[in-house]
Design an enzyme around this catalytic site. Structure first.
Site, mmCIF file in Angstrom:
data_model
loop_
_atom_site.group_PDB
_atom_site.id
_atom_site.type_symbol
_atom_site.label_atom_id
_atom_site.label_comp_id
_atom_site.label_asym_id
_atom_site.label_seq_id
_atom_site.Cartn_x
_atom_site.Cartn_y
_atom_site.Cartn_z
ATOM 1 N N ARG A 191 -3.462 -0.611 5.466
ATOM 2 C CA ARG A 191 -4.008 -1.681 4.627
ATOM 3 C C ARG A 191 -3.080 -2.868 4.429
ATOM 4 N NH1 ARG A 191 -5.362 2.125 -0.271
ATOM 5 N NH2 ARG A 191 -3.475 3.039 0.616
ATOM 6 N N ASP A 250 -8.103 3.854 1.207
ATOM 7 C CA ASP A 250 -7.167 4.132 2.300
ATOM 8 C C ASP A 250 -7.909 4.774 3.472
ATOM 9 O OD1 ASP A 250 -4.964 4.673 3.871
ATOM 10 O OD2 ASP A 250 -3.942 5.919 2.387
ATOM 11 N N CYS A 268 0.862 -1.183 0.000
ATOM 12 C CA CYS A 268 0.000 0.000 0.000
ATOM 13 C C CYS A 268 0.903 1.239 0.000
ATOM 14 C CB CYS A 268 -0.985 -0.014 1.165
ATOM 15 S SG CYS A 268 -0.259 0.210 2.796
#
Length: 151
Positions: free
Chosen positions: A14, A124, A8
């Protein structure tokens, strides 16, 4: 051994959640020796902790992120991995821009599991409240569970 890396932006939300959830899941299934699981971030600083919200939300899945420390994409040799799973198409594109030779290994998590999904990004949650982390973690858990059925 199957080698997987989740990617990420900062490796504090994440990819860390996916990494540690999958690691815990394969451990519970008794197949941890079949997998090497890692994570990193395209713009990560080395050694940052997971966000407090990521730590909190993953406790709901019995996953402990308290010892997670971020790694940059440059801390790893991506060629060593069998599967490189990104959280967004922009992450995938950034990797392929620098590593064209990896095109058969790089996917978004959602793309690899279900190519028919209209949105291939996992949003996100960084900078948002815990409910955004809960939604994000629920999506990650679902797709990692599906991933384990096919890889």
């Amino acid at each position: 051994m199957k080698k997987i890396v989740f990617i990420c932006t900062g490796n504090t939300c994440r990819s860390a959640m996916a990494h540690h959830y999958m690691q815990e899941k394969v451990k519970k299934l008794g197949i941890q020796s079949d997998y090497l699981i890692d994570s990193c971030g395209i713009y990560a600083s080395h050694g940052d902790m997971a966000t407090s919200q990521a730590i909190t939300t993953m406790k709901k899945y019995n996953v402990n992120l308290e010892n997670h420390r971020s790694k940059s994409i440059y801390d790893l040799n991506l060629n060593d991995y069998d599967l490189i799973l990104c959280m967004t198409m922009s992450h995938k594109e950034a990797i392929l821009y620098e590593h064209r030779n990896l095109k058969n290994k790089v996917f978004t998590l959602k793309e690899y599991v279900n190519k028919d999904t209209p949105n291939l990004d996992i949003k996100d949650p960084f900078g948002y409240r815990i409910n955004e982390y809960d939604l994000c973690s629920k999506e990650i858990v679902y797709y990692v569970d599906e991933l384990l059925k096919i890889f």
